[in-house]
Each structure stands twice: as C-alpha cells, then as structure tokens.
Design a protein around this motif. Structure first.
Motif, PDB file in Angstrom:
ATOM      1  N   GLY A 270      21.900   2.812  16.521  1.00 16.09           N
ATOM      2  CA  GLY A 270      21.814   2.589  17.770  1.00 16.09           C
ATOM      3  C   GLY A 270      21.062   3.685  18.508  1.00 16.09           C
ATOM      4  N   GLU A 271      21.379   5.010  18.175  1.00 18.42           N
ATOM      5  CA  GLU A 271      21.130   5.971  19.014  1.00 18.42           C
ATOM      6  C   GLU A 271      19.379   6.125  18.636  1.00 18.42           C
ATOM      7  N   ARG A 272      19.141   6.020  17.307  1.00 17.49           N
ATOM      8  CA  ARG A 272      17.777   6.227  16.768  1.00 17.49           C
ATOM      9  C   ARG A 272      16.926   5.291  17.376  1.00 17.49           C
ATOM     10  N   ALA A 273      17.327   3.849  17.731  1.00 21.77           N
ATOM     11  CA  ALA A 273      16.853   2.878  18.208  1.00 21.77           C
ATOM     12  C   ALA A 273      16.714   2.751  19.746  1.00 21.77           C
ATOM     13  N   GLN A 274      17.510   3.964  20.549  1.00 24.03           N
ATOM     14  CA  GLN A 274      17.626   4.092  21.849  1.00 24.03           C
ATOM     15  C   GLN A 274      17.956   2.983  22.575  1.00 24.03           C
ATOM     16  N   LEU A 275      19.093   2.267  21.860  1.00 22.67           N
ATOM     17  CA  LEU A 275      19.646   1.212  22.516  1.00 22.67           C
ATOM     18  C   LEU A 275      20.524   1.715  23.608  1.00 22.67           C
ATOM     19  N   SER A 276      20.591   0.780  24.769  1.00 24.04           N
ATOM     20  CA  SER A 276      21.410   1.228  25.773  1.00 24.04           C
ATOM     21  C   SER A 276      22.921   0.881  25.893  1.00 24.04           C
ATOM     22  N   GLY A 277      23.912   1.567  25.742  1.00 23.21           N
ATOM     23  CA  GLY A 277      25.443   1.256  25.815  1.00 23.21           C
ATOM     24  C   GLY A 277      25.731   1.337  24.464  1.00 23.21           C
ATOM     25  N   SER A 278      27.198   1.144  24.117  1.00 24.66           N
ATOM     26  CA  SER A 278      27.491   1.193  22.787  1.00 24.66           C
ATOM     27  C   SER A 278      27.067   0.179  21.955  1.00 24.66           C
ATOM     28  N   VAL A 279      26.677   0.393  20.632  1.00 28.97           N
ATOM     29  CA  VAL A 279      26.489  -0.813  19.775  1.00 28.97           C
ATOM     30  C   VAL A 279      27.753  -0.651  18.633  1.00 28.97           C
ATOM     31  N   SER A 280      28.331  -1.614  18.657  1.00 26.64           N
ATOM     32  CA  SER A 280      29.366  -1.833  17.385  1.00 26.64           C
ATOM     33  C   SER A 280      29.052  -2.747  16.239  1.00 26.64           C
ATOM     34  N   PRO A 281      30.054  -2.653  15.423  1.00 20.92           N
ATOM     35  CA  PRO A 281      29.903  -3.785  14.387  1.00 20.92           C
ATOM     36  C   PRO A 281      29.961  -5.017  14.799  1.00 20.92           C
ATOM     37  N   HIS A 282      30.702  -5.409  15.962  1.00 19.99           N
ATOM     38  CA  HIS A 282      31.073  -6.709  16.396  1.00 19.99           C
ATOM     39  C   HIS A 282      29.672  -7.093  17.219  1.00 19.99           C
ATOM     40  N   THR A 283      28.990  -6.112  17.705  1.00 15.66           N
ATOM     41  CA  THR A 283      27.617  -6.441  18.316  1.00 15.66           C
ATOM     42  C   THR A 283      26.824  -7.328  17.676  1.00 15.66           C
ATOM     43  N   LEU A 284      26.718  -6.884  16.427  1.00 15.74           N
ATOM     44  CA  LEU A 284      25.809  -7.700  15.543  1.00 15.74           C
ATOM     45  C   LEU A 284      26.373  -9.123  15.301  1.00 15.74           C
ATOM     46  N   ARG A 285      27.783  -9.140  15.216  1.00 12.14           N
ATOM     47  CA  ARG A 285      28.483 -10.506  14.959  1.00 12.14           C
ATOM     48  C   ARG A 285      28.271 -11.175  16.100  1.00 12.14           C
ATOM     49  N   HIS A 286      28.301 -10.729  17.535  1.00 12.68           N
ATOM     50  CA  HIS A 286      27.971 -11.389  18.632  1.00 12.68           C
ATOM     51  C   HIS A 286      26.650 -11.963  18.691  1.00 12.68           C
ATOM     52  N   SER A 287      25.827 -11.001  18.387  1.00 16.68           N
ATOM     53  CA  SER A 287      24.322 -11.403  18.364  1.00 16.68           C
ATOM     54  C   SER A 287      24.089 -12.321  17.397  1.00 16.68           C
ATOM     55  N   PHE A 288      24.506 -12.611  16.164  1.00 18.83           N
ATOM     56  CA  PHE A 288      24.266 -13.480  15.243  1.00 18.83           C
ATOM     57  C   PHE A 288      24.789 -14.888  15.806  1.00 18.83           C
ATOM     58  N   ALA A 289      25.834 -14.746  16.218  1.00 20.45           N
ATOM     59  CA  ALA A 289      26.341 -16.074  16.862  1.00 20.45           C
ATOM     60  C   ALA A 289      25.424 -16.839  18.197  1.00 20.45           C
ATOM     61  N   THR A 290      25.172 -15.436  19.051  1.00 27.91           N
ATOM     62  CA  THR A 290      24.369 -16.190  20.175  1.00 27.91           C
ATOM     63  C   THR A 290      22.992 -16.424  19.924  1.00 27.91           C
ATOM     64  N   HIS A 291      22.414 -15.847  18.892  1.00 23.86           N
ATOM     65  CA  HIS A 291      21.117 -16.368  18.573  1.00 23.86           C
ATOM     66  C   HIS A 291      20.990 -17.540  17.906  1.00 23.86           C
ATOM     67  N   LEU A 292      22.078 -17.874  17.169  1.00 25.67           N
ATOM     68  CA  LEU A 292      22.125 -19.348  16.268  1.00 25.67           C
ATOM     69  C   LEU A 292      22.174 -20.244  17.433  1.00 25.67           C
TER      70      LEU A 292
END
Length: 337
Positions: A270-292
């Motif tokens: 997340g730091e290398r990708a320069q994503l703002s805010g904290s990125v946690s494992p649940h971020t990807l889980r939430h993103s998976f559900a939201t994008h579906l």
C-alpha cells in the motif's frame, strides 16, 4: 462503596463464578466449534465480567441480578470498574458474551433464571465498510510484486488470492498446498477456454472460515496464475529454510506465514502504491464485495462468497454502492438535476 486505595488488590474471583465461565468456554469450544481467536476474546470479556461481579461481593452466578448487568454495561463505557473504556462495538461484543454465558447456564439448569434476558447490547454507530477502487486495487497488486526472488512472487499471490476470493486473512494463511493443488491442476490441464466459450477454465477453492465452517468459492485466472508462479518458482526456495510442511504461504524461515506477516506485506504494498489511508486485509475483502455488487451480483451470492451467516451483514455493502448509483443517475437521467 468507598473507592479502593491505589495499592488495594481486587478480590479473588469465587470458584463458582470461575467454574461457570470455564464450563461455558468448554461448551463454545467443543460443541459450538468457535475459532481460537474468538474463544480468546470471549475469555477476556468474561474474565473482566466475573472480576466485576466479585468486586460487587457476589459469590456465584445465581446471585446475579439484572441491575448488576446494567451496571457492568455502564462500567464498560466509563471504566468505572478499573478496566479500559471500550468502544461501542467492543461493548456490544462484551455484553453478547455475558448474555451467552447466562443463557447457557439457565438452559443447562446450572442457574435458576437468566438475569440477562432483558439486557440489550449497546447500539453501535453504523459504519460503511471501507473499499478502494478497481484501479487502486490494480496498483496495490502491482506494488506487491516489486523486486526479484521468491518473496515478491509470494506477496503477489497472497494479495491476488485475498482480492480474488474475498477471503479473510486468517483463512488464507491457513491454506495448505493441497487446498489449491487440484485447482491449479484444473487450470493447467484445461489450458485454453472451453470450446465454444470465451470463459476461462473454472476452479473452486475451499476455505475454512469462522467456527471451522467450510465454503467453496471460485477463483479467477489472475489469482490462479499468481499462485502457480509462486508454487513453481517461489515456494520451493522459501521451503528450504524450514523443515517442510503443508502450508501454502511460507515466511522467510520456511514456516507457515503468520497473519501479522501477511498484514505487513499488504501494508508495504500500500505504501509503494501510494494509497492514501491505511490499507488492511479487510480492505481487499470489502473491495471484493463492493466491486461484485457494483457489477450487478446478487447480494445473496455475495453473502455465500463471503461466508456471512446472515444476509444482513452483507447488506451493509449495498450502502457503499449507493454512491455509484447516485452518480450514474445524476449523469444519465434527464430530470436528475
């Protein structure tokens, strides 16, 4: 009751209270099959509860009245019992644990009544799950594979699997090689899409969720390709540092990767990708559900993929997609503005 001095020791927990808690925890472990982390949380919550009861001079669970439970709920939010001040979500969890204890004792005939029947957990503020956009997910996954060697191959496979399946981090680090071997073999033997279709070869992944409940989720081509690259060119090198074992994802010493190490991989990407805010494992889980859901998936299908016991939990994600619906409506409906 007068405040105790700074050096005063809390009274010992009576054996009847301590024994009731141990009996209940044993029930949760053996008969309910609760996960180790969940049991640990229950143990901590109930230890604070019986310490509170002991400080009130109670000797056993049959001495507890509804007023004691109400006072304890207040103490959780104020720290009046000398413990930490809990957030609304943590207070809710603690009260649920206490209610479960008393309900169990009453149903088993270990107490004459359930004093917690009328006590309700505190309402917690509704918070929308955090998700990142599809483009941001792409940047994150690319950032995980920076550099040479087995580490980047493992890190890319780890994050591709988290996003590609919507799995919890605990479910992913618990996977063994055999759990994905057949999946990857299906992909290699099928090779190209099936005749007459552009769809990629299908593969199913079996995950072990909370309470050791199993569910089967599909895994797409990107995650399968990343996993195969890791198994062929990454995992063998990591395995030489250890004694061998079935774990799919290995740490630098050749043992099963921990949740903390997996979290660190995601944080660094997340730091290398320069994503703002904290990125946690649940971020990807939430993103998976939201994008579906944004792509038109039925909420009950997403419920099954996430392993939610109730569709109510999954419906929180539909509030996230409402922003996207409003944007489309505002841009396309002639009377929207």
């Amino acid at each position: 009751m007068a405040a105790a001095g700074a050096d005063a020791q809390p009274p010992p927990v009576p054996p009847a209270l301590a024994g009731a808690v141990e009996t209940y925890l044993q029930h949760l472990r053996v008969e309910r099959g609760l996960a180790r982390n969940t049991l640990s949380a229950y143990r901590g919550d109930l230890a604070r509860y019986v310490a509170f009861l002991a400080a009130q001079g109670l000797g056993g669970p049959d001495d507890v009245a509804p007023a004691h439970l109400s006072s304890y709920a207040v103490a959780l939010g104020t720290g009046a019992d000398g413990g930490a001040v809990l957030t609304a979500s943590s207070r809710k969890r603690a009260v649920v644990a206490v209610r479960g204890l008393h309900r169990f004792l009453a149903e088993e005939g270990l107490t004459s009544a359930d004093p917690s029947r009328e006590v309700r957990p505190p309402a917690e503020p509704r918070r929308l799950p955090k998700a990142i956009g599809v483009a941001e997910v792409g940047r994150l996954l690319d950032a995980a594979a920076v550099g040479d060697g087995p580490g980047p191959l493992r890190d890319r496979a780890l994050l591709e699997l988290l996003y590609g399946s919507g799995a919890r981090i605990s479910e992913v680090v618990a996977l063994d090689v055999d759990d994905v071997g057949e999946l990857l073999e299906d992909g290699r033997t099928a090779g190209a899409p099936r005749p007459g279709t552009d769809a990629p070869p299908e593969g199913l992944l079996r995950l072990r969720g909370k309470g050791d409940k199993q569910r089967v989720v599909p895994l797409g081509r990107f995650a399968r390709a990343a996993l195969e690259a890791y198994l062929v060119r990454g995992r063998p090198a990591l395995a030489t540092a250890g004694r061998g074992g079935p774990a799919l994802f290995l740490g630098s010493r050749g043992g099963r990767m921990s949740r903390q190490s997996a979290w660190a991989v995601l944080h660094a990407a997340g730091e290398r990708a320069q994503l703002s805010g904290s990125v946690s494992p649940h971020t990807l889980r939430h993103s998976f559900a939201t994008h579906l859901l944004e792509g038109g998936a039925d909420v009950r299908v997403v419920q099954e993929l996430l392993g939610h016991a109730s569709v109510t939990t999954t419906q929180a994600y539909t509030l996230v997609t409402a922003d996207a619906l409003r944007e489309v409506f505002a841009a396309t409906h002639p009377r929207a503005r």
